[in-house]
Design an enzyme around this catalytic site. Structure first.
Site, PDB file in Angstrom:
ATOM      1  N   HIS A  57       0.837  -1.201   0.000  1.00 55.34           N
ATOM      2  CA  HIS A  57       0.000   0.000   0.000  1.00 55.34           C
ATOM      3  C   HIS A  57       0.879   1.261   0.000  1.00 55.34           C
ATOM      4  O   HIS A  57       0.678   2.169  -0.815  1.00 55.34           O
ATOM      5  CB  HIS A  57      -0.904  -0.044   1.241  1.00 55.34           C
ATOM      6  CG  HIS A  57      -1.761   1.164   1.459  1.00 55.34           C
ATOM      7  ND1 HIS A  57      -3.131   1.156   1.275  1.00 55.34           N
ATOM      8  CD2 HIS A  57      -1.460   2.427   1.867  1.00 55.34           C
ATOM      9  CE1 HIS A  57      -3.617   2.349   1.542  1.00 55.34           C
ATOM     10  NE2 HIS A  57      -2.625   3.144   1.925  1.00 55.34           N
ATOM     11  N   GLU A  58       1.835   1.303   0.902  1.00 58.89           N
ATOM     12  CA  GLU A  58       2.674   2.514   1.002  1.00 58.89           C
ATOM     13  C   GLU A  58       3.511   2.714  -0.259  1.00 58.89           C
ATOM     14  O   GLU A  58       3.657   3.831  -0.753  1.00 58.89           O
ATOM     15  CB  GLU A  58       3.585   2.426   2.237  1.00 58.89           C
ATOM     16  CG  GLU A  58       2.859   2.380   3.579  1.00 58.89           C
ATOM     17  CD  GLU A  58       1.827   3.475   3.755  1.00 58.89           C
ATOM     18  OE1 GLU A  58       2.006   4.566   3.194  1.00 58.89           O
ATOM     19  OE2 GLU A  58       0.807   3.237   4.431  1.00 58.89           O
TER      20      GLU A  58
ATOM     21  N   HIS B 152       1.602   4.243  -3.056  1.00 54.96           N
ATOM     22  CA  HIS B 152       1.485   5.707  -2.975  1.00 54.96           C
ATOM     23  C   HIS B 152       2.634   6.362  -3.749  1.00 54.96           C
ATOM     24  O   HIS B 152       2.467   7.417  -4.363  1.00 54.96           O
ATOM     25  CB  HIS B 152       1.515   6.181  -1.516  1.00 54.96           C
ATOM     26  CG  HIS B 152       0.198   6.052  -0.810  1.00 54.96           C
ATOM     27  ND1 HIS B 152      -0.987   6.539  -1.326  1.00 54.96           N
ATOM     28  CD2 HIS B 152      -0.122   5.511   0.396  1.00 54.96           C
ATOM     29  CE1 HIS B 152      -1.974   6.291  -0.483  1.00 54.96           C
ATOM     30  NE2 HIS B 152      -1.477   5.667   0.577  1.00 54.96           N
TER      31      HIS B 152
ATOM     32  N   TYR C  24      -4.396  14.387  -2.756  1.00 53.17           N
ATOM     33  CA  TYR C  24      -4.805  13.617  -1.579  1.00 53.17           C
ATOM     34  C   TYR C  24      -5.946  14.309  -0.864  1.00 53.17           C
ATOM     35  O   TYR C  24      -5.830  14.751   0.274  1.00 53.17           O
ATOM     36  CB  TYR C  24      -3.603  13.442  -0.653  1.00 53.17           C
ATOM     37  CG  TYR C  24      -3.705  12.232   0.249  1.00 53.17           C
ATOM     38  CD1 TYR C  24      -3.752  10.951  -0.274  1.00 53.17           C
ATOM     39  CD2 TYR C  24      -3.744  12.371   1.625  1.00 53.17           C
ATOM     40  CE1 TYR C  24      -3.838   9.840   0.548  1.00 53.17           C
ATOM     41  CE2 TYR C  24      -3.822  11.285   2.457  1.00 53.17           C
ATOM     42  CZ  TYR C  24      -3.877  10.019   1.907  1.00 53.17           C
ATOM     43  OH  TYR C  24      -3.956   8.918   2.737  1.00 53.17           O
TER      44      TYR C  24
ATOM     45  N   GLU D 240      -6.041   6.344  -2.345  1.00 51.27           N
ATOM     46  CA  GLU D 240      -6.068   5.318  -1.299  1.00 51.27           C
ATOM     47  C   GLU D 240      -6.484   3.955  -1.858  1.00 51.27           C
ATOM     48  O   GLU D 240      -5.915   2.921  -1.498  1.00 51.27           O
ATOM     49  CB  GLU D 240      -7.046   5.724  -0.194  1.00 51.27           C
ATOM     50  CG  GLU D 240      -6.426   6.572   0.896  1.00 51.27           C
ATOM     51  CD  GLU D 240      -5.283   5.847   1.564  1.00 51.27           C
ATOM     52  OE1 GLU D 240      -5.434   4.697   1.966  1.00 51.27           O
ATOM     53  OE2 GLU D 240      -4.195   6.452   1.667  1.00 51.27           O
TER      54      GLU D 240
ATOM     55  N   ASP E 146     -10.194  13.616   7.715  1.00 50.16           N
ATOM     56  CA  ASP E 146      -9.433  12.619   6.950  1.00 50.16           C
ATOM     57  C   ASP E 146      -9.286  13.059   5.492  1.00 50.16           C
ATOM     58  O   ASP E 146      -9.488  12.284   4.568  1.00 50.16           O
ATOM     59  CB  ASP E 146     -10.139  11.252   7.062  1.00 50.16           C
ATOM     60  CG  ASP E 146      -9.397  10.128   6.355  1.00 50.16           C
ATOM     61  OD1 ASP E 146      -8.161  10.201   6.279  1.00 50.16           O
ATOM     62  OD2 ASP E 146     -10.057   9.197   5.866  1.00 50.16           O
TER      63      ASP E 146
ATOM     64  N   HIS F 254      -9.831   7.730   3.429  1.00 49.90           N
ATOM     65  CA  HIS F 254      -9.764   6.338   3.873  1.00 49.90           C
ATOM     66  C   HIS F 254     -11.155   5.729   4.061  1.00 49.90           C
ATOM     67  O   HIS F 254     -11.281   4.563   4.429  1.00 49.90           O
ATOM     68  CB  HIS F 254      -8.988   6.215   5.194  1.00 49.90           C
ATOM     69  CG  HIS F 254      -7.545   6.553   5.091  1.00 49.90           C
ATOM     70  ND1 HIS F 254      -7.077   7.824   5.278  1.00 49.90           N
ATOM     71  CD2 HIS F 254      -6.469   5.794   4.779  1.00 49.90           C
ATOM     72  CE1 HIS F 254      -5.761   7.829   5.121  1.00 49.90           C
ATOM     73  NE2 HIS F 254      -5.375   6.617   4.809  1.00 49.90           N
TER      74      HIS F 254
END
Lengths: 105, 382
Positions: B172-173, B176, B187, B196, B269, B274
């Site tokens: 996931h990271e 990005h 974002y 996301e 958020d 998310h």
């Protein structure tokens, strides 16, 4: 700094879960109150800019909104993990720990 | 809550850095000036120096991983503890970060012919043991950062384990980073939720690739193993059934919607990035299961090409639906089973692939586009 209340909100993060806590001196130990005052004084919190974020949040970093109330009024600072200056990291860690500990009353 | 300053209200630093690196001389100047201003506003005098160093740490070859240890501090990247080719260490978080970034590299390289995050062999830097009691992981524009969860609390109060524990978090990271170099999805609000979702999609595919699982065998859970035994939950998000990953007296209930009718409008958020990512997540899950086989092959290929060649900074869910459908047609033929699976995936979350793109009406899109036009860097991928 003679703190009457700290409102701490942490949003975002990989999990996207929000933590919001009202911290009052009466609910904290003497040692914690002393430490908090020391950290806020060192930062000259009331003189910090309200926005200490980058132009946009980095993916999954936490965004923190910290409001400190004193007799003279209140001051709010918004910052993030990647954009908070090094000198602010200790305060973030300290508040994080207080806020997380309150998850299980 | 995230607020934007009037000057550098939208353009993320990583976009500016990209422009400063690869733009024309005029674009580079404008981007560098904006970066300087941004750095001054944040009090980060070191930011530009760090950027200069980071910009050029590009490896010429293939997989190149470095894992650092922050030793519970907040200075990044920290101390080098394992480099490419080094054997395992005694530290499980170090090994997980190393192995997980390796599988992620392999998926992108072997299946999509992409050489690392930037497509050009960029070194994969990971820092573990960030701060103390840091229950998070993030991508800082240049590297991955992982906390140890609630290791500082008494065992019966801990909610999160270390963030390297789930390989899909690592994927996931890193995704990005891929998004940063490709679609550059801002974002915030729907583009942020797509950002996301892309990270969840490829994060889950990294896990399935490692396990060599069929779409029908995968759990489609993001962050499996991250929550401790004190929490009633199987992970952080469910791509299969958004909103069902956890339901706990302390953490609350998983807030993700799985259909457009339940879209959550919020300023928290970053506009619910998310939260609403559950909608495109489920569209991918349905597409992949409809097709069967390994999800990273056909469904993953369609999503990857869309991320690389179609989406832009302000793309919204409808754009992604229409463009994945177009890409499926280009890759597999008009009316193919792949295109029909994509149509079904989006239809089941309330989006019609024939709906066409919607204008970026959310706050910020206009500002971003105006600045990009000013420096002649407006995306022109469509």
């Amino acid at each position: 700094m003679d703190v009457e209340r700290i409102k701490f909100e942490r949003t975002g993060g990989f999990a996207g879960m929000t933590i919001a806590r009202d911290l009052k001196p009466d609910d904290l130990s003497e040692e914690q109150v002393h430490k908090l005052s020391e950290l806020l004084d060192d930062l000259e919190f009331e003189n910090l800019p309200e926005q200490m974020t980058g132009s946009e949040s980095m993916p999954d970093e936490f965004t923190y909104t910290i409001t400190v109330e004193t007799r003279r009024g209140e001051h709010t600072v918004v910052t993030g993990d990647a954009s908070a200056p090094e000198k602010m990291q200790e305060l973030l860690q300290f508040l994080n720990r207080l806020a997380r500990k309150k998850k299980n009353p | 809550m995230h607020k934007h300053s009037p000057v550098n209200c939208i353009v993320p630093p990583y976009m500016l850095k990209n422009i400063a690196t690869s733009g024309t001389p005029v674009q580079k100047n404008v981007a560098m000036e904006t970066l300087k201003l941004s750095a001054q506003m944040r009090g980060q005098r070191q930011a530009l120096a760090d950027f200069s160093a980071a910009t050029f740490r590009v490896a010429a070859g293939g997989k190149d991983r470095v894992v650092y240890d922050a030793r519970n501090g907040s200075s990044l990247p920290g101390t080098v503890v394992r480099k490419e080719g080094d054997g395992p260490t005694a530290d499980v978080a170090v090994n997980e970060a190393y192995d997980g970034s390796g599988v992620t590299y392999d998926l992108f390289n072997n299946e999509y012919q992409r050489n690392s995050i930037d497509g050009n062999g960029m070194r994969l830097d990971s820092t573990v043991h960030y701060r103390r009691g840091y229950d998070n992981a993030f991508w800082d524009g240049e590297q991955m950062v992982y906390g140890d969860g609630d290791e500082d609390l008494p065992e019966d109060e801990r909610l999160f384990n270390r963030f390297t524990i789930a390989i899909d978090i690592i994927g996931h990271e890193l995704t990005h980073g891929v998004t940063q170099f490709e679609a550059k999805l801002q974002y915030f609000q729907q583009p942020g939720a797509l950002n996301e979702s892309m990270s969840d999609v490829f994060g889950s595919l990294v896990k399935q690739y490692q396990l060599q699982q069929l779409a029908s065998e995968a759990d489609w859970i993001i962050g499996g193993g991250l929550l401790t035994e004190n929490v009633n939950g199987v992970g952080i998000r469910s791509m299969k059934e958004p909103g069902t990953a956890y339901d706990d007296p302390v953490l609350g209930k998983d807030p993700q919607p799985g259909h457009m009718r339940d879209y959550v409008t919020t300023i928290s958020d970053n506009g619910g990035v998310h939260i609403n990512s559950g909608i495109p997540n489920r569209a991918f899950y349905i597409t992949a299961v409809e097709l069967g086989g390994f999800a990273w092959e056909r469904a993953g290929q369609i999503w990857y090409v869309t991320l690389k060649d179609k989406l832009t900074a302000t793309s919204r869910f409808q754009d992604c639906a229409s463009q994945t459908y177009q890409v499926a047609g280009q890759l597999f033929g008009a009316g193919s089973v792949e295109q029909q699976a994509v149509r079904k995936g989006w239809a089941e979350v309330g989006l019609n692939v024939d709906g066409g793109g919607t204008p970026p009406t959310e706050p910020g899109g206009g500002c971003l586009e105006a600045l990009l036009r000013m420096i002649g860097a407006a995306p022109a991928k469509r």
